[in-house]
Design a protein around this motif. Structure first.
Motif, PDB file in Angstrom:
ATOM      1  N   VAL A 124       0.028   0.466  12.856  1.00 16.90           N
ATOM      2  CA  VAL A 124      -0.897   1.424  13.471  1.00 16.90           C
ATOM      3  C   VAL A 124      -1.540   0.732  14.674  1.00 16.90           C
ATOM      4  CG1 VAL A 124      -3.027   2.746  13.129  1.00 16.90           C
ATOM      5  CG2 VAL A 124      -1.408   2.483  11.231  1.00 16.90           C
ATOM      6  N   ALA A 125      -1.676   1.462  15.783  1.00 14.21           N
ATOM      7  CA  ALA A 125      -2.411   0.961  16.949  1.00 14.21           C
ATOM      8  C   ALA A 125      -3.258   2.112  17.473  1.00 14.21           C
ATOM      9  CB  ALA A 125      -1.458   0.465  18.026  1.00 14.21           C
ATOM     10  N   THR A 126      -4.561   1.872  17.637  1.00 12.35           N
ATOM     11  CA  THR A 126      -5.450   2.968  18.026  1.00 12.35           C
ATOM     12  C   THR A 126      -6.389   2.564  19.153  1.00 12.35           C
ATOM     13  OG1 THR A 126      -7.156   2.342  16.447  1.00 12.35           O
ATOM     14  CG2 THR A 126      -5.457   3.859  15.658  1.00 12.35           C
ATOM     15  N   ALA A 127      -7.003   3.574  19.743  1.00 13.16           N
ATOM     16  CA  ALA A 127      -8.030   3.363  20.768  1.00 13.16           C
ATOM     17  C   ALA A 127      -9.177   4.329  20.512  1.00 13.16           C
ATOM     18  CB  ALA A 127      -7.460   3.588  22.161  1.00 13.16           C
ATOM     19  N   GLY A 128     -10.389   3.816  20.587  1.00 12.23           N
ATOM     20  CA  GLY A 128     -11.564   4.665  20.538  1.00 12.23           C
ATOM     21  C   GLY A 128     -11.834   5.353  19.223  1.00 12.23           C
ATOM     22  N   GLY A 129     -11.316   4.843  18.143  1.00 11.63           N
ATOM     23  CA  GLY A 129     -11.585   5.421  16.828  1.00 11.63           C
ATOM     24  C   GLY A 129     -12.076   4.336  15.904  1.00 11.63           C
ATOM     25  N   ASN A 130     -12.656   4.748  14.817  1.00 10.66           N
ATOM     26  CA  ASN A 130     -13.138   3.755  13.860  1.00 10.66           C
ATOM     27  C   ASN A 130     -12.904   4.251  12.444  1.00 10.66           C
ATOM     28  OD1 ASN A 130     -14.983   5.802  13.808  1.00 10.66           O
ATOM     29  ND2 ASN A 130     -16.734   4.571  14.383  1.00 10.66           N
ATOM     30  N   LEU A 131     -13.175   3.381  11.500  1.00  4.53           N
ATOM     31  CA  LEU A 131     -13.094   3.774  10.101  1.00  4.53           C
ATOM     32  C   LEU A 131     -14.346   4.576   9.768  1.00  4.53           C
ATOM     33  CD1 LEU A 131     -11.788   0.398   8.696  1.00  4.53           C
ATOM     34  CD2 LEU A 131     -10.477   2.489   9.073  1.00  4.53           C
ATOM     35  N   ALA A 132     -14.226   5.489   8.835  1.00  3.36           N
ATOM     36  CA  ALA A 132     -15.334   6.374   8.489  1.00  3.36           C
ATOM     37  C   ALA A 132     -16.481   5.611   7.843  1.00  3.36           C
ATOM     38  CB  ALA A 132     -14.845   7.464   7.544  1.00  3.36           C
ATOM     39  N   ALA A 133     -17.694   5.878   8.307  1.00  2.00           N
ATOM     40  CA  ALA A 133     -18.887   5.267   7.713  1.00  2.00           C
ATOM     41  C   ALA A 133     -19.166   5.864   6.331  1.00  2.00           C
ATOM     42  CB  ALA A 133     -20.089   5.478   8.619  1.00  2.00           C
ATOM     43  N   GLN A 134     -18.846   7.158   6.169  1.00  2.00           N
ATOM     44  CA  GLN A 134     -19.015   7.851   4.898  1.00  2.00           C
ATOM     45  C   GLN A 134     -17.671   8.475   4.519  1.00  2.00           C
ATOM     46  OE1 GLN A 134     -22.267  10.638   5.157  1.00  2.00           O
ATOM     47  NE2 GLN A 134     -23.626   9.124   6.073  1.00  2.00           N
ATOM     48  N   PRO A 135     -16.741   7.663   3.983  1.00  5.25           N
ATOM     49  CA  PRO A 135     -15.393   8.168   3.728  1.00  5.25           C
ATOM     50  C   PRO A 135     -15.325   9.174   2.580  1.00  5.25           C
ATOM     51  CG  PRO A 135     -15.617   5.938   2.899  1.00  5.25           C
ATOM     52  CD  PRO A 135     -16.883   6.266   3.621  1.00  5.25           C
ATOM     53  N   ARG A 136     -14.342  10.060   2.695  1.00  6.53           N
ATOM     54  CA  ARG A 136     -14.039  10.990   1.605  1.00  6.53           C
ATOM     55  C   ARG A 136     -13.517  10.184   0.416  1.00  6.53           C
ATOM     56  NH1 ARG A 136      -9.651  14.149   2.666  1.00  6.53           N
ATOM     57  NH2 ARG A 136      -9.100  13.048   4.546  1.00  6.53           N
ATOM     58  N   PRO A 137     -13.667  10.709  -0.798  1.00  7.28           N
ATOM     59  CA  PRO A 137     -13.128  10.013  -1.976  1.00  7.28           C
ATOM     60  C   PRO A 137     -11.602   9.881  -1.889  1.00  7.28           C
ATOM     61  CG  PRO A 137     -14.560  11.849  -2.608  1.00  7.28           C
ATOM     62  CD  PRO A 137     -14.350  11.943  -1.127  1.00  7.28           C
ATOM     63  N   GLY A 138     -11.058   8.976  -2.669  1.00  2.00           N
ATOM     64  CA  GLY A 138      -9.611   8.760  -2.693  1.00  2.00           C
ATOM     65  C   GLY A 138      -9.230   7.580  -1.838  1.00  2.00           C
ATOM     66  N   PRO A 139      -8.025   7.632  -1.243  1.00  7.01           N
ATOM     67  CA  PRO A 139      -7.552   6.501  -0.430  1.00  7.01           C
ATOM     68  C   PRO A 139      -8.504   6.149   0.717  1.00  7.01           C
ATOM     69  CG  PRO A 139      -5.766   8.057  -0.798  1.00  7.01           C
ATOM     70  CD  PRO A 139      -7.017   8.696  -1.333  1.00  7.01           C
ATOM     71  N   CYS A 140      -9.200   7.138   1.249  1.00  7.05           N
ATOM     72  CA  CYS A 140     -10.118   6.862   2.359  1.00  7.05           C
ATOM     73  C   CYS A 140     -11.239   5.929   1.926  1.00  7.05           C
ATOM     74  CB  CYS A 140     -10.706   8.167   2.900  1.00  7.05           C
ATOM     75  SG  CYS A 140      -9.513   9.156   3.815  1.00  7.05           S
ATOM     76  N   ALA A 141     -11.708   6.082   0.703  1.00  8.61           N
ATOM     77  CA  ALA A 141     -12.791   5.228   0.200  1.00  8.61           C
ATOM     78  C   ALA A 141     -12.249   3.951  -0.430  1.00  8.61           C
ATOM     79  CB  ALA A 141     -13.634   5.987  -0.820  1.00  8.61           C
ATOM     80  N   ALA A 142     -11.106   4.056  -1.097  1.00  6.67           N
ATOM     81  CA  ALA A 142     -10.546   2.909  -1.811  1.00  6.67           C
ATOM     82  C   ALA A 142      -9.736   1.990  -0.909  1.00  6.67           C
ATOM     83  CB  ALA A 142      -9.666   3.399  -2.962  1.00  6.67           C
ATOM     84  N   GLY A 143      -9.190   2.531   0.166  1.00  8.13           N
ATOM     85  CA  GLY A 143      -8.331   1.745   1.039  1.00  8.13           C
ATOM     86  C   GLY A 143      -6.882   1.822   0.598  1.00  8.13           C
ATOM     87  N   SER A 144      -6.023   1.268   1.406  1.00  5.88           N
ATOM     88  CA  SER A 144      -4.590   1.285   1.167  1.00  5.88           C
ATOM     89  C   SER A 144      -4.218   0.397  -0.015  1.00  5.88           C
ATOM     90  CB  SER A 144      -3.868   0.797   2.426  1.00  5.88           C
ATOM     91  OG  SER A 144      -2.495   0.650   2.169  1.00  5.88           O
ATOM     92  N   GLN A 145      -3.203   0.821  -0.738  1.00  2.38           N
ATOM     93  CA  GLN A 145      -2.675   0.010  -1.829  1.00  2.38           C
ATOM     94  C   GLN A 145      -1.717  -1.069  -1.324  1.00  2.38           C
ATOM     95  OE1 GLN A 145      -3.803   0.316  -5.052  1.00  2.38           O
ATOM     96  NE2 GLN A 145      -5.243   1.661  -4.004  1.00  2.38           N
ATOM     97  N   SER A 146      -1.294  -0.954  -0.070  1.00  6.08           N
ATOM     98  CA  SER A 146      -0.398  -1.922   0.562  1.00  6.08           C
ATOM     99  C   SER A 146      -0.919  -2.213   1.966  1.00  6.08           C
ATOM    100  CB  SER A 146       1.019  -1.362   0.684  1.00  6.08           C
ATOM    101  OG  SER A 146       1.526  -1.015  -0.584  1.00  6.08           O
TER     102      SER A 146
END
Length: 188
Positions: free
Chosen positions: A149-171
């Motif tokens: 993944v390569a991005t510009a001008g975005g960030n990780l969510a300060a208040q993530p939705r439940p699930g993978p967004c909150a737990a993070g990637s398994q790999s």
């Protein structure tokens, strides 16, 4: 199925017809080297980021022609304010369309990987702003589909939705993030 140059296509995922544009490099006699998904930001011109000279993300078309890879520009659905966007990891976002964008992008990648016989390590995703945040959401939910993944001008969510967004990637998924503004250290 996918002619050289830019063409418009649809895929139906969970009963919803979704649009995407594919830029195929001129025939070079070999299979494409990679598949690159380019996600537009939210609220802007949406999939029209493909117009050469009209948006910085259109440069991927030129690079694809030179390097021999396929570029895909998926379209986010209109949010509640009518402007196109993505349902990313933000749990506090109130304008989202409610679409399953992870499902859409996953189905699209699987279809295109089969068509172009591209291994997951040669599938890349990029985006700016809301498109960057959607890139992170896909990487957390479906790391098996992506090489990086390569991005510009975005960030990780300060208040993530439940699930993978909150737990993070398994790999792990390699990521490169570019900030749009310089980092400023707080005064000591």
């Amino acid at each position: 199925n996918y002619p050289a140059g830019l063409s418009e296509h649809t895929i139906t995922v969970d009963g919803v017809e979704r649009r995407y544009r594919v830029h195929m490099p001129a025939p070079q006699g070999a299979a494409p080297r990679a598949l690159v998904l380019v996600l537009h930001g939210g609220g802007g011109i949406g999939p029209d980021v493909t117009r050469l000279g009209a948006h910085p993300l259109s440069v991927f078309r030129t690079v694809a022609d030179r390097e021999g890879f396929v570029v895909v520009y998926p379209a986010g659905l209109p949010a509640r304010d009518g402007r196109p966007g993505w349902v990313d990891c933000r749990g506090d976002e109130r304008l989202f369309s409610g679409a399953d964008d992870v499902g859409f992008l996953s189905a699209l990648i699987e279809r295109l990987r089969t068509t172009f016989v591209v291994p997951p390590r040669h599938v890349f995703i990029t985006g700016s702003s809301n498109g960057a945040m959607m890139s992170f959401a896909l990487a957390m939910a479906r790391p098996d589909l992506l090489g990086a993944v390569a991005t510009a001008g975005g960030n990780l969510a300060a208040q993530p939705r439940p699930g993978p967004c909150a737990a993070g990637s398994q790999s792990p998924v390699p990521m490169m993030m570019k900030s749009e503004s310089p980092m400023v250290s707080p005064a000591a």
